[in-house]
Design an enzyme around this catalytic site. Structure first.
Site, short mmCIF file in Angstrom:
data_model
loop_
_atom_site.label_atom_id
_atom_site.label_comp_id
_atom_site.label_asym_id
_atom_site.label_seq_id
_atom_site.Cartn_x
_atom_site.Cartn_y
_atom_site.Cartn_z
N ARG A 1 0.86 -1.19 0.00
CA ARG A 1 0.00 0.00 0.00
C ARG A 1 0.89 1.24 0.00
O ARG A 1 2.11 1.13 0.08
CB ARG A 1 -0.95 -0.02 1.21
CG ARG A 1 -0.21 -0.41 2.50
CD ARG A 1 -0.71 0.19 3.72
NE ARG A 1 -0.64 1.63 3.70
CZ ARG A 1 0.49 2.32 3.88
NH1 ARG A 1 1.66 1.74 4.11
NH2 ARG A 1 0.47 3.65 3.84
N GLY A 2 0.21 2.42 -0.04
CA GLY A 2 0.95 3.66 -0.19
C GLY A 2 1.12 3.90 -1.69
O GLY A 2 1.55 3.00 -2.42
N ALA A 3 0.77 5.11 -2.13
CA ALA A 3 0.67 5.35 -3.58
C ALA A 3 1.92 4.94 -4.37
O ALA A 3 1.80 4.17 -5.34
CB ALA A 3 0.31 6.82 -3.81
N ARG B 1 -7.06 -0.68 -7.26
CA ARG B 1 -7.50 0.42 -6.37
C ARG B 1 -7.66 1.67 -7.24
O ARG B 1 -6.83 1.90 -8.13
CB ARG B 1 -6.50 0.69 -5.23
CG ARG B 1 -6.39 -0.46 -4.24
CD ARG B 1 -5.52 -0.07 -3.04
NE ARG B 1 -6.23 0.79 -2.11
CZ ARG B 1 -5.65 1.36 -1.05
NH1 ARG B 1 -4.35 1.19 -0.81
NH2 ARG B 1 -6.35 2.13 -0.22
N ASP C 1 -2.06 10.78 -2.52
CA ASP C 1 -2.40 9.67 -3.43
C ASP C 1 -2.70 10.15 -4.84
O ASP C 1 -2.54 9.40 -5.80
CB ASP C 1 -3.59 8.89 -2.88
CG ASP C 1 -3.14 8.03 -1.72
OD1 ASP C 1 -3.06 8.55 -0.60
OD2 ASP C 1 -2.81 6.85 -1.95
N ASN D 1 -5.72 12.32 -0.14
CA ASN D 1 -4.85 11.53 0.75
C ASN D 1 -5.76 10.80 1.73
O ASN D 1 -6.99 10.97 1.73
CB ASN D 1 -3.84 12.44 1.46
CG ASN D 1 -2.76 11.63 2.18
OD1 ASN D 1 -2.16 10.74 1.60
ND2 ASN D 1 -2.55 11.91 3.45
O1 MRU Z 1 -4.83 3.17 1.89
P1 MRU Z 1 -3.35 3.39 1.92
O2 MRU Z 1 -2.71 2.89 3.15
O3 MRU Z 1 -2.67 2.92 0.65
O4 MRU Z 1 -3.21 4.98 1.95
C1 MRU Z 1 -1.92 5.54 1.94
C2 MRU Z 1 -1.94 7.01 2.04
O5 MRU Z 1 -2.97 7.65 2.06
C3 MRU Z 1 -0.63 7.70 2.01
O6 MRU Z 1 -0.67 8.88 2.76
C4 MRU Z 1 -0.30 8.03 0.57
O7 MRU Z 1 -0.36 6.89 -0.25
C5 MRU Z 1 0.98 8.67 0.44
S1 MRU Z 1 2.35 7.57 0.68
C6 MRU Z 1 3.54 8.53 0.03
#
Ligand code: MRU
Length: 350
Positions: free
Chosen positions: A52-54, A89, A233, A243
């Site tokens: 996870r995380g963009a 996603r 994101d 985000n």
């Molecule tokens: O649902 P997630 O855990 O993938 O969400 C992640 C976030 O919202 C982070 O803040 C975002 O991806 C930025 S990571 C550089």
């Protein structure tokens, strides 16, 4: 002050042939690695937030597509695999950005060459995101020099991005320079702050405190926070930022208190094709995520819930957008598009 370089565990490994993901749903209790062999299993891992995380969603998808292309390099198969990954996603634009890049690179050569080309493109994406993290850390830390109590949301460290992260990479760099405390919001419902950010901060040796999400605004108002920094994101052309849900409330609190609200992320997160935040598709996740906490059912098993995974913070609340190519501040259509190298279209006529 943290001494020495931080110890960060990467979210994924790639040895030139095989892709392994650290299953983030099991952290911090268990460090289990899962092998991904192609598009379907990588997309499933992305959908259930094992990765996870963009930025890391994009990197994992790039490698997943490259693995799939080894087995099935025909045009239709490549396009079908790319579609499966893109659909995993909806909100983080890095996913489609990375998949599009690998697909285009592969389809530009003969089928027999596609596996090698796709692998190379995925590795180039990964290296680019690592380099972006390093640049963001330095620029962000220069911007926030002197801020000692930094509030953040969700998880934006190495588990979410290349290198040591985006917003968390800035905090880690600040901690090499000064005594800082990171105030990490727990990030209901899936607790990326409590489970993942605290895990990373402990390993990096950085002072931290965990907050329930609802505590943030009050602490900001009481003057107990110097700056808020979060990841992103998807950033629209006008600088509106999607985000993790809860981010918008922190931005409002920061504006009311007159402290900086900073967004950090690689330029792969900027979607110049959409004009404003209202066009960003917000992922709605399973109601069961809201009904449960710590593995226990909180409420009726059929209690109606809302579970938007992200929210949109309007550009006017963002003090600065920190990317590897520089900082947009104030955050406007002109300053955001300048970071992408895209031409600034003329304003529509009134
Ligand atoms: O649902 P997630 O855990 O993938 O969400 C992640 C976030 O919202 C982070 O803040 C975002 O991806 C930025 S990571 C550089």
């Amino acid at each position: 002050m943290a001494t020495g370089g931080p110890t960060m565990t990467p979210a994924l490994t790639w040895d030139g042939r095989s892709l392994r993901l650290l299953d983030q749903t099991l952290l911090p209790g268990e460090e289990t690695w899962i092998d991904c062999h192609g598009a379907a299993d990588t997309a499933a891992a992305i959908a259930r937030l094992a990765v996870r995380g963009a930025p890391n969603i994009g990197i994992a998808a790039a490698y997943g597509l490259a693995r799939e292309i080894e087995r099935a390099p025909a045009d239709d198969a490549v396009r079908a695999a790319a579609s499966v990954l893109r659909a995993a996603r909806p909100t983080a634009v890095n996913l489609a950005w990375a998949v599009d890049r690998v697909q285009a690179a592969a389809l530009a050569v003969a089928p027999g060459e596609r596996a090698a080309v796709a692998r190379h493109e995925a590795e180039t994406i990964h290296a680019g995101e690592d380099a972006a993290s390093a640049a963001i850390a330095l620029l962000g830390a220069d911007l926030l020099a002197g801020s000692r109590r930094i509030l953040t949301h969700c998880n934006t460290g190495a588990l979410a991005c290349g290198g040591t992260g985006s917003a968390l990479a800035v905090a880690i760099e600040l901690a090499q320079r000064d005594d800082i405390t990171v105030l990490a919001c727990e990030t209901r419902p899936l607790l990326q702050g409590a489970r993942l950010t605290i895990w990373e901060l402990r390993r990096a040796g950085i002072d931290h405190e965990l907050l329930v999400d609802g505590a943030a605004a009050g602490l900001i108002r009481r003057g107990e926070v110097d700056a808020v920094i979060v990841g992103c994101d998807r950033v629209a052309a006008n600088g509106d930022v999607a985000n993790k849900v809860g981010t918008y409330a922190h931005a409002l609190a920061a504006r009311a208190a007159g402290i900086p609200f900073v967004v950090a992320g690689p330029t792969s997160t900027i979607d110049a094709s959409i004009a404003g935040g209202e066009e960003i598709v917000i992922e709605e996740r399973d109601m069961d995520e809201v009904r449960h906490a710590g593995g226990a059912l909180l409420t009726g098993a059929d209690t109606p819930c809302r579970n938007p995974a992200f929210d949109v913070t309007p550009a006017e609340l963002v003090t600065a957008l920190v990317t590897e190519r520089g900082i947009a501040s104030p955050v406007t259509r002109e300053s955001v598009l300048a970071l992408t190298g895209a031409a600034v279209p003329a304003e529509p006529r009134a």
